[in-house]
Design a protein around this motif. Structure first.
Motif, PDB file in Angstrom:
ATOM      1  N   GLU A  18      22.735  52.552  46.009  1.00 20.19           N
ATOM      2  CA  GLU A  18      21.440  53.121  46.373  1.00 20.19           C
ATOM      3  C   GLU A  18      21.401  53.664  47.797  1.00 20.19           C
ATOM      4  O   GLU A  18      20.444  54.332  48.192  1.00 20.19           O
ATOM      5  CB  GLU A  18      20.342  52.063  46.205  1.00 20.19           C
ATOM      6  N   LYS A  19      22.457  53.413  48.553  1.00 21.12           N
ATOM      7  CA  LYS A  19      22.483  53.806  49.966  1.00 21.12           C
ATOM      8  C   LYS A  19      22.303  55.320  50.090  1.00 21.12           C
ATOM      9  O   LYS A  19      22.982  56.089  49.436  1.00 21.12           O
ATOM     10  CB  LYS A  19      23.813  53.375  50.587  1.00 21.12           C
ATOM     11  N   SER A  20      21.365  55.731  50.914  1.00 19.63           N
ATOM     12  CA  SER A  20      21.042  57.139  51.193  1.00 19.63           C
ATOM     13  C   SER A  20      20.372  57.845  50.015  1.00 19.63           C
ATOM     14  O   SER A  20      20.282  59.072  50.007  1.00 19.63           O
ATOM     15  CB  SER A  20      22.288  57.932  51.612  1.00 19.63           C
ATOM     16  N   LEU A  21      19.930  57.096  49.017  1.00 17.98           N
ATOM     17  CA  LEU A  21      19.261  57.708  47.869  1.00 17.98           C
ATOM     18  C   LEU A  21      17.798  57.278  47.827  1.00 17.98           C
ATOM     19  O   LEU A  21      17.453  56.162  48.201  1.00 17.98           O
ATOM     20  CB  LEU A  21      19.938  57.284  46.564  1.00 17.98           C
ATOM     21  N   THR A  75      26.458  61.324  47.879  1.00 15.92           N
ATOM     22  CA  THR A  75      26.397  60.095  47.077  1.00 15.92           C
ATOM     23  C   THR A  75      26.032  60.414  45.635  1.00 15.92           C
ATOM     24  O   THR A  75      26.638  59.890  44.697  1.00 15.92           O
ATOM     25  CB  THR A  75      25.385  59.105  47.680  1.00 15.92           C
ATOM     26  N   THR A  77      24.385  63.149  53.217  1.00 16.48           N
ATOM     27  CA  THR A  77      24.931  61.881  52.722  1.00 16.48           C
ATOM     28  C   THR A  77      24.373  61.547  51.343  1.00 16.48           C
ATOM     29  O   THR A  77      25.099  61.127  50.451  1.00 16.48           O
ATOM     30  CB  THR A  77      24.615  60.743  53.713  1.00 16.48           C
ATOM     31  N   GLY A  78      23.068  61.752  51.165  1.00 15.45           N
ATOM     32  CA  GLY A  78      22.448  61.484  49.865  1.00 15.45           C
ATOM     33  C   GLY A  78      22.979  62.390  48.778  1.00 15.45           C
ATOM     34  O   GLY A  78      23.271  61.947  47.672  1.00 15.45           O
ATOM     35  N   GLU A  79      23.116  63.703  49.086  1.00 15.60           N
ATOM     36  CA  GLU A  79      23.664  64.647  48.100  1.00 15.60           C
ATOM     37  C   GLU A  79      25.093  64.275  47.726  1.00 15.60           C
ATOM     38  O   GLU A  79      25.457  64.290  46.550  1.00 15.60           O
ATOM     39  CB  GLU A  79      23.637  66.070  48.661  1.00 15.60           C
ATOM     40  N   TYR A 110      15.421  58.628  42.459  1.00 15.65           N
ATOM     41  CA  TYR A 110      16.768  58.824  41.922  1.00 15.65           C
ATOM     42  C   TYR A 110      17.351  57.506  41.421  1.00 15.65           C
ATOM     43  O   TYR A 110      17.931  57.440  40.339  1.00 15.65           O
ATOM     44  CB  TYR A 110      17.693  59.455  42.975  1.00 15.65           C
TER      45      TYR A 110
END
Length: 150
Positions: free
Chosen positions: A45-48, A24, A20-22, A52
């Protein structure tokens, strides 16, 4: 995206699914570099991770602002909400079964109700209340990292 690997001399292909972070990061990088004039971000910023957000997202939002782009961000992240120097902040407050909308900015340290100009709130106090853990979290950060009293 496809990823291949070799196991016991045989090459196998499997589909790579980004986290999910990648995902995003890929989407944000692509969309924030568009030649658009308006950007709307809902909790970017969600999942980061904070690194970053601080090193990539915040500088990019500041850059877009300097380019006179309209950037609308919905966030509870203090780094985004404060460090990007928002010209306009919008705060929704739930009060006795009704929502109130306040508009203002940190430069005048005031938020004014859209329905009653005499109803104002302090921008800094409200930011401390609603952003990332509230005032207690900001105080604890100051205690942990040390305050500069000079």
């Amino acid at each position: 995206m496809k990823k291949t690997f070799t196991l016991s001399g045989e090459v196998e292909a499997s589909e790579y699914v980004p986290s999910t972070g990648e995902a995003t990061m890929i989407i944000l990088q692509e969309k924030l570099n568009d030649r658009k004039n308006i950007f709307i971000l809902d909790e970017p910023e969600k999942s980061l991770g904070n690194t970053y957000v601080n090193e990539i997202i915040v500088p990019k939002l500041i850059e877009l602002g300097k380019m006179k782009k309209t950037v609308i961000v919905v966030t509870h992240n203090a780094n985004i909400a404060v460090r990007t120097f928002p010209y306009t902040s919008i705060l929704k407050v739930y009060d006795n079964g009704n929502y109130k909308t306040y508009v203002g900015n940190p430069f005048v340290d005031k938020l004014t109700s859209t329905s009653n100009p005499d109803d104002t709130l302090n921008w800094k106090e409200e930011s401390l209340r609603v952003l990332e853990g509230g005032e207690k979290a900001f105080e604890e950060r100051g205690e942990i990292y040390g305050k500069n009293d000079s």
